[in-house]
Scaffold this motif. Structure first.
Motif, PDB file in Angstrom:
ATOM      1  N   GLY A 234     -24.734  15.607  16.004  1.00  0.00           N
ATOM      2  CA  GLY A 234     -24.283  16.924  16.420  1.00  0.00           C
ATOM      3  C   GLY A 234     -24.677  18.000  15.424  1.00  0.00           C
TER       4      GLY A 234
ATOM      5  N   ASP B 137     -20.950  21.933  16.947  1.00  0.00           N
ATOM      6  CA  ASP B 137     -20.233  20.760  17.444  1.00  0.00           C
ATOM      7  C   ASP B 137     -19.184  20.303  16.423  1.00  0.00           C
ATOM      8  OD1 ASP B 137     -21.894  20.495  19.788  1.00  0.00           O
ATOM      9  OD2 ASP B 137     -23.417  19.540  18.531  1.00  0.00           O
TER      10      ASP B 137
ATOM     11  N   THR C 269     -15.051  20.285  16.797  1.00  0.00           N
ATOM     12  CA  THR C 269     -14.319  19.037  16.590  1.00  0.00           C
ATOM     13  C   THR C 269     -13.253  19.207  15.524  1.00  0.00           C
ATOM     14  OG1 THR C 269     -16.262  17.735  17.215  1.00  0.00           O
ATOM     15  CG2 THR C 269     -14.558  16.618  15.926  1.00  0.00           C
TER      16      THR C 269
ATOM     17  N   LEU D  46     -18.912  25.851  21.880  1.00  0.00           N
ATOM     18  CA  LEU D  46     -19.568  24.609  22.276  1.00  0.00           C
ATOM     19  C   LEU D  46     -20.659  24.870  23.312  1.00  0.00           C
ATOM     20  CD1 LEU D  46     -19.534  21.465  22.110  1.00  0.00           C
ATOM     21  CD2 LEU D  46     -17.933  21.518  24.047  1.00  0.00           C
TER      22      LEU D  46
ATOM     23  N   GLY E  80     -23.406  24.733  20.769  1.00  0.00           N
ATOM     24  CA  GLY E  80     -23.307  23.307  20.503  1.00  0.00           C
ATOM     25  C   GLY E  80     -24.242  22.487  21.374  1.00  0.00           C
TER      26      GLY E  80
ATOM     27  N   LEU F 165     -22.936  18.967  22.320  1.00  0.00           N
ATOM     28  CA  LEU F 165     -22.149  17.847  22.824  1.00  0.00           C
ATOM     29  C   LEU F 165     -21.326  18.221  24.053  1.00  0.00           C
ATOM     30  CD1 LEU F 165     -20.916  16.301  19.440  1.00  0.00           C
ATOM     31  CD2 LEU F 165     -22.996  15.784  20.734  1.00  0.00           C
TER      32      LEU F 165
ATOM     33  N   VAL G 139     -16.099  16.259  21.537  1.00  0.00           N
ATOM     34  CA  VAL G 139     -15.462  17.107  20.523  1.00  0.00           C
ATOM     35  C   VAL G 139     -13.941  17.024  20.563  1.00  0.00           C
ATOM     36  CG1 VAL G 139     -17.414  18.705  20.432  1.00  0.00           C
ATOM     37  CG2 VAL G 139     -15.527  19.165  22.009  1.00  0.00           C
TER      38      VAL G 139
END
Length: 584
Positions: free
Chosen positions: A21, A25, A29, A107, A111, A113, A118
């Motif tokens: 990631g 990401d 998370t 995200l 991002g 993912l 996440v």
């Protein structure tokens, strides 16, 4: 590199980087984990402001994950209830939850993912448990009677046999884990496309079962708040369904060979730039970083900048903020002349950018009224003591990755002590609307759909046009004082990140608090005792009302950076023994 205010969040973010990631990401998370493991400092219904550098477009951005006031939130609505300030706790102070939508926007836009990737770390800690920090336990104990007498939904989540949990015991929040699993189920049912899943997750929160639970509770339940009376909230389904986090251009200021990037005047972030604009006129190289000359100069410049914050800052969608003038060379040359050898201990002194006449809030009642409200437990920021000793009011995370991305985020709001838990969801609403004024005609006056002028203020600095350092701290009104000190230590004393974070800190109380009951302490200066007796004595001689605090008590800074040779660096705060920097 990942640096945050809790070791589990830092390690979770690093795990995402290890599996491929990117920085965004990892930040998302870590942010969701922070909601679980520091619930006394942030939550899903709080706010997420961020400033970042996107390596794909080679451009910076600001994420405004700050919710707006409900459509029915008018000044008249509050004054008809006999209120002269927005309460610091309860349902009346709730804006649209911005944290969940803010993280999803990061995200989606930056991002790589999917939502489950996440959220799985946060769900795991909420389901199976995490060790209770001493501060979580003491916070719960402080509001235990409120929970048992009035907020029974919070008592069910946070009390154990009617008592606060003991430090180190495993805490769980199965309702929150269930909430996020239901969101993910809706996301995955929408299809396999990543963007489709993210949008479905957003709809589940802002238009689906989460929104329904919030509006049902807010509309049907009168909740006790710091006014001493129970009130229903104003937030409804339309407010939730029509709100979106936004991406904005950052404000910037050049300082030496650096360019500092901040969010706009819907936050207090420009006050960092105003302080730098004033300090550009002083020679700071060679000054003792714990000496009275530097502390005095920085403090007096902070007083001027924060006075302008009170007079001029507000949501630019509602207020014409004279930011160009506030950051101009001519304006700051004029303001700099107000910095003298003796401390200013009078009232706030805002400037007249472009010849405009400032208008300041006429706080209802005098300072004794504000102090009596505080002593009675009327705290909008209950993790800050009346003495000024900040025990942490929020969280922070910084990430830099191998792809060239960098991001700084200061999530906050939705504290467990701010508002009762929404039944079945496992989290409370936020109380950011307490930062509005119930007085017409001010930059920070309450208005439907307006963003409150928040204190949240992450920072990104460029060097030679390239991302160099991301940093920030919890601390409410003090964020742009402690962050500034880190920046000055690195630039003018050549300190490393960890050395700068470890340096003795100070902060001025000569500003109007953004939190209920909106008090102010002219001339007051809080310093860590590590500044030394000689510095304290000289500051007192110059007229400062110096409050000497414990040696490791002010600020919770974290930072990451990328040097010109490509090396990555990180540092985390030792105060509180929970911040953590990790990388490879």
């Amino acid at each position: 590199m990942v640096a945050s205010t809790h070791w589990l969040a830092s390690q979770s973010g690093m795990a995402v980087l290890e599996r491929g990631g990117n920085a965004f990401d990892a930040a998302v998370t870590a942010g969701f984990v922070l909601q679980v493991v520091e619930p006394h400092l942030n939550g899903p219904a709080g706010e997420v402001p961020a400033v970042g550098w996107d390596a794909r477009t080679e451009a910076p951005f600001v994420l405004a994950g700050q919710g707006t006031a409900p459509a029915s939130a008018t000044i008249e609505r509050f004054t008809d209830l006999g209120l002269d300030l927005v309460p610091g706790t309860g349902l009346l102070a709730a804006c649209v939850p911005g944290a969940f939508g803010g993280w999803l926007t990061m995200l989606e836009r930056y991002g790589t993912l999917r939502p489950r990737d996440v959220l799985e770390h946060a769900i795991g800690y909420a389901r199976t448990g995490f060790p209770a920090l001493p501060r979580i336990c003491s916070t719960i104990d402080t509001v235990r009677d409120l929970f048992t007498d009035h907020w029974d939904t919070s008592a069910k989540v946070w009390l154990r046999g009617g008592r606060a949990p003991e430090p180190g015991t495993l805490l769980t929040n199965p309702d929150l884990a269930d909430t996020y699993e239901r969101v993910l189920a809706a996301a995955q049912a929408a299809g396999s496309d990543r963007d489709v899943q993210i949008e479905a997750a957003r709809r589940a929160f802002y238009e689906g079962f989460v929104a329904e639970a919030i509006t049902d509770f807010v509309g049907s339940t009168a909740v006790m708040d710091v006014s001493g009376e129970p009130h229903r909230g104003l937030l409804d389904g339309e407010d939730l369904a029509t709100w979106r986090a936004t991406i904005e251009e950052p404000l910037s200021l050049d300082y030496g060979d650096c360019t500092v990037l901040k969010a706009g005047a819907w936050s207090q972030a420009p006050v960092f730039l105003q302080q730098l604009a004033l300090l550009r006129g002083f020679e700071l190289d060679g000054l003792d970083q714990a000496g009275p000359d530097l502390v005095h100069l920085v403090t007096e410049c902070a007083k001027l900048a924060f006075a302008d914050r009170e007079a001029w800052y507000g949501d630019p969608g509602f207020v014409d903020v004279p930011m160009q003038e506030l950051l101009s060379v001519a304006y700051n040359d004029e303001r700099r002349a107000l910095v003298g050898e003796v401390a200013d201990v009078g009232g706030l002194r805002p400037g007249r950018p472009g010849g405009r006449v400032p208008r300041m809030p006429a706080l209802a009642g005098d300072e004794s009224v504000a102090e009596s409200r505080r002593e009675a437990g009327g705290l909008g920021e209950p993790t800050v003591r009346a003495t000024g000793d900040t025990r942490g009011d929020t969280v922070h995370v910084d990430v830099v990755d191998r792809f060239g991305n960098m991001v700084s985020v200061t999530p906050s709001g939705g504290w467990l002590q701010s508002s009762p838990v929404i039944p079945g969801l496992g989290f409370p609403l936020g109380t950011r609307a307490q930062m509005f004024w119930l007085e017409e005609g001010l930059a920070g006056s309450l208005a439907p759909g307006k963003r409150p002028r928040t204190t949240l203020s992450p920072t990104l600095a460029l060097r030679d046009g390239r991302p160099w350092m991301a940093f920030g701290t919890p601390g409410g009104d003090q964020q742009d004082q402690w962050s500034l000190q880190l920046f000055l230590h690195v630039l003018h004393a050549g300190m490393g990140l960890q050395q700068s974070i470890d340096a003795p800190a100070w902060s001025s109380g000569h500003l109007r608090s953004s939190f209920y009951p909106r008090d102010i302490h002219p001339g007051r200066l809080h310093v860590e005792s590590r500044l030394g007796e000689a510095t304290v004595a000289e500051l007192r001689r110059r007229g400062h009302e110096v409050m000497v605090e414990d040696p490791w008590s002010l600020g919770r800074l974290t930072a990451v950076s990328r040097s010109a040779d490509g090396q990555l660096h990180a540092g985390a705060n030792p105060r509180g023994m929970q911040g953590y920097a990790v990388g490879r």
